[in-house]
Scaffold this active site. Structure first.
Site, PDB file in Angstrom:
ATOM      1  N   PHE A 227      50.125  34.241  43.753  1.00  0.00           N
ATOM      2  CA  PHE A 227      50.486  34.372  42.863  1.00  0.00           C
ATOM      3  C   PHE A 227      51.931  35.191  42.039  1.00  0.00           C
ATOM      4  O   PHE A 227      52.157  34.560  42.335  1.00  0.00           O
ATOM      5  CB  PHE A 227      48.970  35.153  41.915  1.00  0.00           C
ATOM      6  CG  PHE A 227      49.515  35.272  40.773  1.00  0.00           C
ATOM      7  CD1 PHE A 227      50.302  34.743  39.251  1.00  0.00           C
ATOM      8  CD2 PHE A 227      49.421  36.557  40.128  1.00  0.00           C
ATOM      9  CE1 PHE A 227      50.556  35.003  38.381  1.00  0.00           C
ATOM     10  CE2 PHE A 227      49.161  36.942  38.237  1.00  0.00           C
ATOM     11  CZ  PHE A 227      50.751  35.884  37.473  1.00  0.00           C
TER      12      PHE A 227
ATOM     13  N   THR B 191      44.775  31.042  52.331  1.00  0.00           N
ATOM     14  CA  THR B 191      43.145  31.717  51.945  1.00  0.00           C
ATOM     15  C   THR B 191      42.912  30.582  50.665  1.00  0.00           C
ATOM     16  O   THR B 191      44.661  29.407  50.010  1.00  0.00           O
ATOM     17  CB  THR B 191      42.688  32.475  51.401  1.00  0.00           C
ATOM     18  OG1 THR B 191      43.359  32.737  50.754  1.00  0.00           O
ATOM     19  CG2 THR B 191      42.430  32.970  53.079  1.00  0.00           C
TER      20      THR B 191
ATOM     21  N   THR C 277      40.885  42.635  54.643  1.00  0.00           N
ATOM     22  CA  THR C 277      42.610  42.356  55.337  1.00  0.00           C
ATOM     23  C   THR C 277      43.185  43.234  54.254  1.00  0.00           C
ATOM     24  O   THR C 277      44.277  43.754  54.862  1.00  0.00           O
ATOM     25  CB  THR C 277      42.811  40.608  53.637  1.00  0.00           C
ATOM     26  OG1 THR C 277      42.286  40.004  54.437  1.00  0.00           O
ATOM     27  CG2 THR C 277      43.695  40.729  53.358  1.00  0.00           C
TER      28      THR C 277
ATOM     29  N   THR D 218      47.450  48.346  42.632  1.00  0.00           N
ATOM     30  CA  THR D 218      47.365  48.016  41.593  1.00  0.00           C
ATOM     31  C   THR D 218      46.944  49.354  40.970  1.00  0.00           C
ATOM     32  O   THR D 218      47.265  49.976  41.369  1.00  0.00           O
ATOM     33  CB  THR D 218      46.017  47.233  41.667  1.00  0.00           C
ATOM     34  OG1 THR D 218      45.777  47.098  40.567  1.00  0.00           O
ATOM     35  CG2 THR D 218      45.204  47.448  41.905  1.00  0.00           C
TER      36      THR D 218
ATOM     37  N   TYR E 264      36.677  46.638  45.673  1.00  0.00           N
ATOM     38  CA  TYR E 264      38.351  45.424  45.346  1.00  0.00           C
ATOM     39  C   TYR E 264      39.262  46.664  46.010  1.00  0.00           C
ATOM     40  O   TYR E 264      40.558  47.542  46.240  1.00  0.00           O
ATOM     41  CB  TYR E 264      38.975  45.294  44.559  1.00  0.00           C
ATOM     42  CG  TYR E 264      39.650  44.798  44.259  1.00  0.00           C
ATOM     43  CD1 TYR E 264      41.063  44.493  44.971  1.00  0.00           C
ATOM     44  CD2 TYR E 264      41.097  45.141  43.266  1.00  0.00           C
ATOM     45  CE1 TYR E 264      42.094  44.183  45.021  1.00  0.00           C
ATOM     46  CE2 TYR E 264      41.714  44.864  42.509  1.00  0.00           C
ATOM     47  CZ  TYR E 264      42.765  44.289  43.302  1.00  0.00           C
ATOM     48  OH  TYR E 264      44.017  44.374  43.334  1.00  0.00           O
TER      49      TYR E 264
ATOM     50  N   LYS F  60      41.873  48.599  48.310  1.00  0.00           N
ATOM     51  CA  LYS F  60      43.766  49.293  47.777  1.00  0.00           C
ATOM     52  C   LYS F  60      44.445  50.554  47.914  1.00  0.00           C
ATOM     53  O   LYS F  60      45.045  50.944  48.426  1.00  0.00           O
ATOM     54  CB  LYS F  60      43.841  48.287  47.111  1.00  0.00           C
ATOM     55  CG  LYS F  60      43.267  47.004  46.506  1.00  0.00           C
ATOM     56  CD  LYS F  60      44.762  46.258  47.250  1.00  0.00           C
ATOM     57  CE  LYS F  60      46.190  46.243  47.020  1.00  0.00           C
ATOM     58  NZ  LYS F  60      47.034  45.778  47.579  1.00  0.00           N
TER      59      LYS F  60
ATOM     60  N   ASN G  35      40.250  43.492  25.604  1.00  0.00           N
ATOM     61  CA  ASN G  35      39.726  42.212  26.476  1.00  0.00           C
ATOM     62  C   ASN G  35      39.245  40.492  24.770  1.00  0.00           C
ATOM     63  O   ASN G  35      39.729  39.559  24.992  1.00  0.00           O
ATOM     64  CB  ASN G  35      38.962  42.123  26.993  1.00  0.00           C
ATOM     65  CG  ASN G  35      39.628  43.358  28.656  1.00  0.00           C
ATOM     66  OD1 ASN G  35      40.434  43.059  29.047  1.00  0.00           O
ATOM     67  ND2 ASN G  35      38.239  43.122  29.547  1.00  0.00           N
TER      68      ASN G  35
END
Length: 331
Positions: free
Chosen positions: A11, A34, A92, A116, A140, A144, A239
Site C-alpha cells: 500500500f 504476500t 518480518t 509508525t 505489531y 516495529k 473513529n
C-alpha cells in the site's frame, strides 16, 4: 538515485514507488507478494521487481546490488492479525529489519526505516515528539519498536547512515481491505455491517498515503543520520465519526453501524508532532481528509472492484474475516 524499495508492491510502498519513478529515480522493488503486496500496484511502472523476503539474506543481497539507498516499507502491519498470530510480525518486522541493516552496512548505503506512530503507544493530550519513549501496546507495534531500536543501535554502534520515518494512520488507494477505512467502505457499499470496536471514540490522525510517501522522501533526502522524524497528518478524527462520514459518502444506512467487543489492548489516541520534519525540509501534508481526501478514496474503491474483488474472495481472507468479525464478508 538508485533506490531499493522493500515492500514496494504494498500500500504505502507502491505510492512511494509511483512518486519516485515519476521523479526520474531508478527503482528496484523487493517484495514477497504476500496477501497485501501485489504486482498490480506497480502496473505501468518501469521498475525491476525482485520477489523475495527481507529476512532472506540471499534475496536481500541480490536486490541490493548497486543501489545507493534502501527504504524499508516491508512489514506485517495489521494489529488484529498480530493479536491472532504474532510470530510472522517478529520474523518480518524485527529479523527482516536486522537483515536489511546488515546489507546496508556491508554496502555503505543510506537506510530508511518506515515506522509508525503506534510505537509510542497512546497519548491522552498533546502530541508525540521524537523524544517520547517507545511504549508499544500490541505485538505489531512492539515488533516495529524493536526494529526502530535496532536501526538506532546500528548508527550508535557502527556509525551507519540510518534514519526513521514514523507515520500516522494512512488511508488512500490500494489499501488492503482489513484496515478501518477500506473495510468500512466496502461493507457500506454492499449493505453489510460496519463493525466499530467498543464505543468508537478512539482518536486517530489521518494522513493520505501520497503525503506519507512524500514525507518519507524528505527524510531520505534531508534526514540527519541516527535520527527519527514524525510524519503526521493534520486531521484528528474520532473513529465513529469517520465511519459516519463513510455512511454519508456511500448512501449507506446508519443502522449498518454495529458496535462490537473492543480490540485487546486498543490504544485510545495517537497524535504526532511533525515540526521537526517541517523545519528540516518544509514538508507538510497536502491532501485534506475532509476536503476530498476521504471522498476520493471512497470513489477509488467504488471504481476499482477489479482490484479488491479477487482479494476478498480468497479462502484465507474469508477465514480471517470470520475470526475477527465472527461472520462471513458480505461483499
Amino acid at each position: 538515485m538508485r533506490i531499493l524499495v522493500c515492500g514496494g508492491a504494498g500500500f504505502i510502498g507502491s505510492a512511494f514507488v509511483h512518486q519516485r519513478v515519476a521523479a526520474g529515480d531508478d527503482v528496484r522493488v523487493l517484495d514477497a507478494l504476500t496477501y497485501a503486496g501485489r504486482e498490480e500496484n506497480l502496473d505501468g511502472l518501469d521498475v525491476d521487481l525482485v520477489i523475495g523476503r527481507i529476512e532472506d539474506p540471499g534475496a536481500v543481497e541480490q536486490a541490493a546490488a548497486d543501489v545507493e539507498a534502501i527504504v524499508n516499507f516491508a512489514a506485517e502491519t495489521h494489529v488484529d492479525r498480530s493479536i491472532l498470530d504474532a510470530q510472522a510480525f517478529v520474523t518480518t518486522n524485527a529479523v527482516g529489519t536486522f537483515t536489511l541493516l546488515e546489507e546496508a552496512r556491508r554496502r555503505g548505503v543510506r537506510y530508511v526505516q518506515v515506522s509508525t506512530d503506534e510505537v509510542y503507544g497512546s497519548i491522552d493530550d498533546g502530541a508525540f515528539t521524537e523524544q517520547h519513549p517507545l511504549e508499544p501496546s500490541s505485538p505489531y507495534s512492539a515488533s516495529k519498536a524493536g526494529a526502530d531500536l535496532m536501526v538506532l543501535a546500528a548508527h550508535h554502534t557502527y556509525g551507519q547512515d540510518v534514519v526513521i520515518a514514523r507515520g500516522s494512520n494512512c488511508y488512500g488507494p490500494r489499501q488492503f481491505p482489513e484496515k478501518l477505512i477500506p473495510i468500512m467502505v466496502l461493507n457500506a457499499i454492499h449493505g453489510g455491517p460496519l463493525p466499530v470496536y467498543g464505543d468508537g471514540q478512539q482518536v486517530r490522525t489521518w494522513l493520505h498515503v501520497d503525503d506519507f510517501a512524500s514525507g518519507i522522501h524528505a527524510v531520505l533526502e534531508h534526514g540527519a543520520a541516527g535520527q527519527a522524524y514524525n510524519v503526521g497528518g493534520a486531521k484528528e478524527k474520532v473513529n465513529l465519526d469517520v465511519v459516519s462520514r463513510i455512511v454519508d459518502l456511500t448512501d449507506a444506512s446508519p443502522s449498518q453501524v454495529k458496535h462490537v467487543e473492543d480490540r485487546l489492548g486498543h490504544d485510545r489516541r495517537y497524535a504526532l508532532d511533525s515540526s521537526k520534519l517541517r523545519q528540516l525540509a518544509g514538508w507538510a501534508p497536502r491532501v485534506d481528509f475532509d476536503e476530498g481526501g476521504l471522498e476520493s478514496t471512497v470513489h477509488w474503491y467504488r471504481d476499482h472492484e477489479w482490484w479488491w474483488r479477487p482479494l476478498v474472495e480468497t479462502a484465507e481472507y474469508r477465514a480471517y474475516y470470520r475470526r475477527v468479525y465472527d461472520r462471513d464478508p458480505d461483499f
